[in-house]
Structure formats: C-alpha cells, structure tokens
Design a protein around this motif. Structure first.
Motif, short mmCIF file in Angstrom:
data_model
loop_
_atom_site.label_atom_id
_atom_site.label_comp_id
_atom_site.label_asym_id
_atom_site.label_seq_id
_atom_site.Cartn_x
_atom_site.Cartn_y
_atom_site.Cartn_z
N ALA A 457 0.83 -1.20 0.00
CA ALA A 457 0.00 0.00 0.00
C ALA A 457 0.86 1.25 0.00
O ALA A 457 0.57 2.23 -0.70
CB ALA A 457 -0.93 0.00 1.20
N LEU A 458 1.94 1.24 0.77
CA LEU A 458 2.81 2.40 0.82
C LEU A 458 3.45 2.65 -0.55
O LEU A 458 3.51 3.80 -1.02
CB LEU A 458 3.89 2.20 1.87
N SER A 459 3.95 1.60 -1.19
CA SER A 459 4.57 1.76 -2.50
C SER A 459 3.57 2.31 -3.51
O SER A 459 3.91 3.15 -4.35
CB SER A 459 5.13 0.41 -2.99
N ALA A 460 2.32 1.85 -3.42
CA ALA A 460 1.29 2.36 -4.33
C ALA A 460 1.03 3.83 -4.08
O ALA A 460 0.84 4.61 -5.03
CB ALA A 460 0.00 1.55 -4.16
N LEU A 461 1.01 4.23 -2.82
CA LEU A 461 0.80 5.64 -2.50
C LEU A 461 1.93 6.50 -3.05
O LEU A 461 1.68 7.54 -3.69
CB LEU A 461 0.72 5.82 -0.98
N LEU A 462 3.17 6.07 -2.86
CA LEU A 462 4.30 6.85 -3.34
C LEU A 462 4.33 6.91 -4.87
O LEU A 462 4.68 7.94 -5.45
CB LEU A 462 5.61 6.27 -2.81
N THR A 463 3.95 5.83 -5.50
CA THR A 463 3.88 5.82 -6.97
C THR A 463 2.85 6.82 -7.46
O THR A 463 3.08 7.56 -8.43
CB THR A 463 3.53 4.42 -7.48
N GLU A 464 1.70 6.85 -6.79
CA GLU A 464 0.66 7.82 -7.16
C GLU A 464 1.15 9.25 -6.98
O GLU A 464 0.95 10.10 -7.87
CB GLU A 464 -0.58 7.59 -6.28
N LEU A 465 1.81 9.53 -5.85
CA LEU A 465 2.28 10.89 -5.60
C LEU A 465 3.37 11.29 -6.59
O LEU A 465 3.44 12.46 -7.00
CB LEU A 465 2.81 11.01 -4.17
N ALA A 466 4.20 10.33 -6.99
CA ALA A 466 5.27 10.65 -7.94
C ALA A 466 4.70 11.12 -9.28
O ALA A 466 5.30 11.97 -9.95
CB ALA A 466 6.16 9.43 -8.14
N THR A 467 3.53 10.59 -9.67
CA THR A 467 2.93 11.00 -10.94
C THR A 467 2.37 12.43 -10.87
O THR A 467 2.11 13.03 -11.91
CB THR A 467 1.79 10.04 -11.34
N GLU A 468 2.19 12.96 -9.66
CA GLU A 468 1.63 14.30 -9.49
C GLU A 468 2.70 15.38 -9.43
O GLU A 468 2.38 16.57 -9.35
CB GLU A 468 0.78 14.35 -8.22
N LEU A 469 3.97 14.98 -9.47
CA LEU A 469 5.06 15.94 -9.38
C LEU A 469 5.31 16.58 -10.74
O LEU A 469 5.02 16.00 -11.79
CB LEU A 469 6.33 15.25 -8.89
N GLY A 470 5.87 17.76 -10.71
CA GLY A 470 6.17 18.46 -11.96
C GLY A 470 7.51 18.03 -12.54
O GLY A 470 7.97 16.91 -12.32
N ASP A 471 8.16 18.94 -13.28
CA ASP A 471 9.41 18.63 -13.96
C ASP A 471 10.59 19.41 -13.39
O ASP A 471 11.64 19.49 -14.02
CB ASP A 471 9.27 18.95 -15.46
N SER A 472 10.44 19.99 -12.23
CA SER A 472 11.51 20.78 -11.64
C SER A 472 12.60 19.88 -11.07
O SER A 472 12.39 18.68 -10.84
CB SER A 472 10.95 21.65 -10.52
N PRO A 473 13.79 20.44 -10.82
CA PRO A 473 14.84 19.64 -10.17
C PRO A 473 14.40 19.10 -8.81
O PRO A 473 14.75 17.98 -8.43
CB PRO A 473 16.00 20.66 -10.02
N GLU A 474 13.61 19.91 -8.07
CA GLU A 474 13.12 19.43 -6.77
C GLU A 474 12.17 18.25 -6.94
O GLU A 474 12.19 17.31 -6.13
CB GLU A 474 12.40 20.56 -6.03
N ALA A 475 11.35 18.28 -7.99
CA ALA A 475 10.43 17.18 -8.24
C ALA A 475 11.20 15.89 -8.55
O ALA A 475 10.85 14.81 -8.07
CB ALA A 475 9.48 17.52 -9.38
#
Length: 570
Positions: A457-475
C-alpha cells in the motif's frame, strides 16, 4: 500582538489553486450545490467569527482557567456566550449530514474552520473538538432511539460530547479498562468506574453533555475485545441528573481554559452503543476523526506562533544584519538577520505543507465515503490510513518545537507572558500526547499498516504521488527519494524483520524515524504542488519553499541513515 488573525485567503489558495478542491468535490453526488464561491464565502465568514469572537478570549481564558467547585465547573468569562453564538450560527453543523440537521458541506470546510479555531484559542476549541466524531459514532452504531434523541443536538452543537476511555491504571492500553456495565431489567445498564483525562467532562457551555464510555460487561473476556461502548447523558430526558460526578479537574501545563476532568460513574444509567464487545470498533470512528483534527491543531498552533514571531521580527531592531546596506551603527529589524529568517522560513514551510497534506486528507475522507467508483474509494482509504498518523505525529511535534523556535525570536521577551508566545508553547505540548501518543502513531504506521502487507500500500501511495510531481529539479529529487524509501521498505526493512532470529523489537526501534522520513516525502510532494500552482509567488511562498529545501528536507537523509545504521547493527 496577542490575538491570532485568520487568513482565509491563504487556505483558499491551497484548496483551489493547489488541490482543486471544488472541482473534485462538486463531482461527488453528495455535494451538488458546493462550489468555489460557496467555499470562499464560508471561509471568509469563519475567519471573521474566529478573529472577532474566539481569538480575543484566548489570553483571558488561559489566565482565568476553568474553575471547579463541589463538582461544578465554571468556564472563563465569555466562553459560554461565545460558544452559544458559535452553535446558534451553525458552525458545528457544517459537515453534518443533512438528514441529521447538518448542512452537508464537505469535511475539508470543517477542517479549515478547526485549524482557525485551534490557532485562535486552543482551550476554547477543545469543547467542540469531539462533536463531529461523536456524531459519526452515534450515527453509524447507535439504535434508532438514541439517534433520534441525541444526534440532532450533537450535529447542531447544542449539546457537547466526551470520549471516556482512559482510567488511572490504563492509558493507551485500553485492554486494562475496568469500568463495569451491569444489565438492568429495562435493557439499559448501570455503569460504575472512574475515567481520567476527560476533556470537557463537566462545564457550563451547554445544557447537556453526552458521555461515550468504554466499559466491560459482566461476561466480557479480558483485553480489548471485551469492551463495549455506552452512552451516558449528564441529564436524562426527564431532567434527572445522571449519577456522573466530576471529582476534580487537573492542574495542567497548558490549555487551562479546557477542563480536564476526573469523572466518576456511580451506577449511572447507560445505553449500549453498537454491539456488545465491539466498543472499540465504534470508538475508533471517533478517534480517527479526532486524529485529523489534532494534526490540524498542530498546523494552527504553529501558524499562530509564526504570526507572532514574524510580526515581532518586522519591528524589533537589534544590531546591523550581515550584508545589510544600513549605515554603520544603525540597527536593523531582526527579520533581516539570517538566524531569524531561518526560523521563520522553516516554520512557514511546515505550516503550508501541512495544510496541503491535511486538506488533501479531508478531501480523501469524502472521496472514500461518496465517490461512485470503488477503486477510487479504495485509493482514498489508503491515503487516510497511511497519512493520518504521519499528520498527527509530525505536525504536533513541529507545533511544539516550532513554537519554541518562534519564542526564541523574541529573546527574553518571549519568556514572559506579555507577548503570548509562551502560552502557545505550553498549549501545543499536549497534542503530542492525546488521541494516541506520537510514538503510538509511528507504531501504527509501520507495524500495523506497512509491514503486514509487505509495503504494498505504501509503495502504491508513493507511486501515485510521484505522478503528481512536476518537472523541476526538486520534483526529480523527490521522485528519487520516494523510490529509495520504497526500496528500503520492501528490500531491506522487510528482509531484516523476517530474517531467521530477527528481533521482534526491531520495527519498534525504527518506527519514529520511519514516520519522520515519510513526513519529509509528503512535504516534498506538497511543496512541489505549491510551486507548480498559479500565483505561488511573493515572499510568503518563496521564502517557505526555499526554507523547506534548505533546512527541512535534509532531515530525510538523516532519518534514512539512522534506520540504515539500526538495520546493520541488528
């Protein structure tokens, strides 16, 4: 300097520009009439009420405190009148179900209101803090008769409620509860026992108080599975006072305006809520709602501390700041000094990231309840399960340490009562303890939610959040950290805990660091969302964004290193 001022526009920016709250919520069948205009109107009116009615009572409430005499508690001057105005204006019923007399608005609207209230006056807000959870508990588990009698008045806030769990010998270990419930001929029960640390167990804010009490039936097995939940009103429907007594109120470090009561039940007539032996199932409806609100307490109190420190720093002059263009010998305001800038920007980073995460949690609660797609409901449930303990623990920790840092901005003036910052430090400390200590939140996250399913479940949550990040160096940095954290969980932590001869204590040693590392990831995701949103400019946002990456984010590597060292030692 002593009164917090709500800033509804800042909350609205996060809700609309960052999270697109109205867009998500208006798509749900439960909220057909909700839109951005209504949201703005409610937030503005909430800000006015909190700023004009509740905030001015904060200092006087702390100094006077709740007063106990012969079993009766009298609240500080102005508290009853302001609370009566609060419920009569409809504020407690914002997110209540329409069928129960509520206004049927999304949970996130109530969440923002409670953030403002706690920032303005933590002691005052303790009184209505359990209303929503108590109403939900009764709505889902009580009989039709109890619902008809109590639910409308709890939803409206006309009556207040308590959650009676803790006993002198039984704190977080509820399986040790000894309060007894003996069956009566009419189907009700006689409740006997003592409960401690009961917030609002006795007061004069409302004409009745509804106590929800964990107790044990005569034939109940030992441990938590033997607990049942009961309802005991302060006054019965015929006006008779129940055999419930407030023996005293505690002398506390903070929240002096909130009476923390020792309550004695002397064969008090009680009604069963839900099924026998399933009291914890019913009570957890209340507790889970309370944990989100406690996380919002942390955010609100930290914001109140930041407001005071920031205002002081803009006026207080001390020596020339490094790199200052001022004339030699001319003092600068301390807001120009790097040490002060670091303190203020760090707290601002925590506040605004916390709002993104808390508001998203409130939105997910409604998606979990109302979304027509089962898969989306499951995704929402996953978010709430994993994020709520992080929100409660990390942001109440920061409310205390961050408020202490804000006190430092004042120097010696912060240590005296005149400026009001020391009250926030005292008040904030309790949020790390109640509704499940922060250590229990960490254990809940790692031991009960992450390890049992192998981190899926945790890995799925992090995968979902990763798709919401932009293209910046911080992302990109955040994506890499999320991958590293997920791999640590599934490849190293799980292997260590499941290895032959592994100590069963190992995950408990790691739990606190694990939760803090996840908090850093959630904050990085939140700041990526804020930075990508329209109108994310100006000193407020840019300073906090810089503050996060410069002074908060390095903690992620620190926590990962600590956990790696612990695994190697094991």
């Amino acid at each position: 300097m002593n009164a917090y001022q709500p800033q509804p526009e800042a909350s609205r920016h996060i809700l609309e520009s960052v999270l697109r709250a109205s867009e998500q919520l208006t798509a749900l069948p439960a909220f057909p009439d909700f839109d951005a205009e209504l949201l703005q109107q409610v937030l503005e009116e909430a800000g006015k009420f909190v700023g004009e009615v509740v905030a001015p009572l904060n200092r006087s409430g702390d100094e006077t405190g709740a007063q106990w005499a012969a079993g009766v508690v009298t609240m500080p001057p102005g508290f009853r009148e302001s609370y009566q105005a609060f419920w009569q204006a409809g504020w407690p019923s914002l997110a209540g179900a329409v069928d129960d007399g509520g206004q049927g608005l999304p949970t996130v609207v109530e969440a923002v209101l409670h953030e403002m209230l706690n920032a303005a006056n933590h002691g005052w807000t303790m009184a209505p803090g359990l209303l929503h959870g108590a109403a939900e508990c009764i709505r889902h588990h009580a009989s039709a008769e109890l619902k008809d009698r109590y639910l409308p008045r709890l939803v409206s806030g006309e009556w207040l409620a308590t959650m009676c769990l803790t006993e002198p010998h039984a704190g977080s270990d509820l399986g040790l509860v000894r309060t007894k419930a003996t069956p009566l001929a009419d189907g009700r029960f006689a409740l006997s026992g003592t409960k401690i640390f009961i917030s609002g167990g006795e007061h004069d804010l409302t004409d009745n108080i509804v106590h929800l009490v964990l107790a044990r039936l005569p034939d109940a097995p030992p441990g938590p599975r033997g607990l049942s939940l009961f309802l005991v009103p302060k006054f019965e429907p015929d006006g008779t006072r129940s055999a419930v007594h407030c023996e005293r109120i505690e002398e506390k470090m903070g929240i002096h305006a909130s009476p923390t009561c020792v309550m004695r039940f002397d064969e008090a007539t009680a009604s069963l809520v839900g099924e026998p032996g399933k009291g914890l199932n019913a009570m957890f409806v209340m507790m889970n709602a309370a944990r989100l609100l406690v996380g919002l307490q942390g955010i609100g109190l930290l914001d109140a501390a930041w407001q005071k420190a920031n205002a002081y720093a803009q006026e207080r002059r001390q020596m020339r700041a490094p790199g200052s263009a001022s004339k030699a010998g001319q003092a600068d305001v301390i807001a120009l000094h790097p040490a002060i800038q670091r303190i203020l920007a760090t707290q601002r980073a925590w506040i605004d990231a916390g709002r993104v995460i808390a508001y998203r949690t409130a939105i997910e609660l409604d998606l979990q309840k109302h979304h027509p797609d089962a898969t989306r409901r499951e995704t929402a449930a996953r978010w709430c399960s994993l994020v709520t303990p992080v929100l409660k623990s990390a942001w109440t920790d920061q409310a205390f340490t961050g408020a202490s840092a804000c006190l430092q901005v004042f120097g010696g003036h912060g240590y005296v009562r005149e400026w009001g910052i020391e009250q926030i430090v005292r008040d904030a400390r309790v949020a790390m303890i109640y509704e499940g200590t922060n250590e229990i939140q960490a254990i809940d996250l790692l031991v009960r939610k992450v390890l049992p399913d192998g981190g899926t479940a945790l890995s799925a949550l992090l995968t979902e959040l990763a798709t919401e990040l932009g293209d910046s160096p911080e992302a990109e940095r955040t994506r890499q950290a999320m991958t590293r954290f997920a791999q640590f969980t599934t490849e190293h932590l799980l292997a260590a805990t499941r290895a032959p001869g592994a100590s069963p204590e190992l995950p408990f040693w790691l739990a606190d660091d694990y939760l803090r590392a996840l908090a850093m990831l959630l904050m990085a995701w939140a700041w990526s969302r804020v930075a990508a949103a329209p109108q994310a400019s100006g000193p407020r946002w840019t300073d906090a964004h810089t503050g996060f990456w410069r002074w908060v984010w390095p903690e992620f590597d620190t926590r990962m290193a600590i956990m790696g060292t612990s695994l190697n030692a094991a």
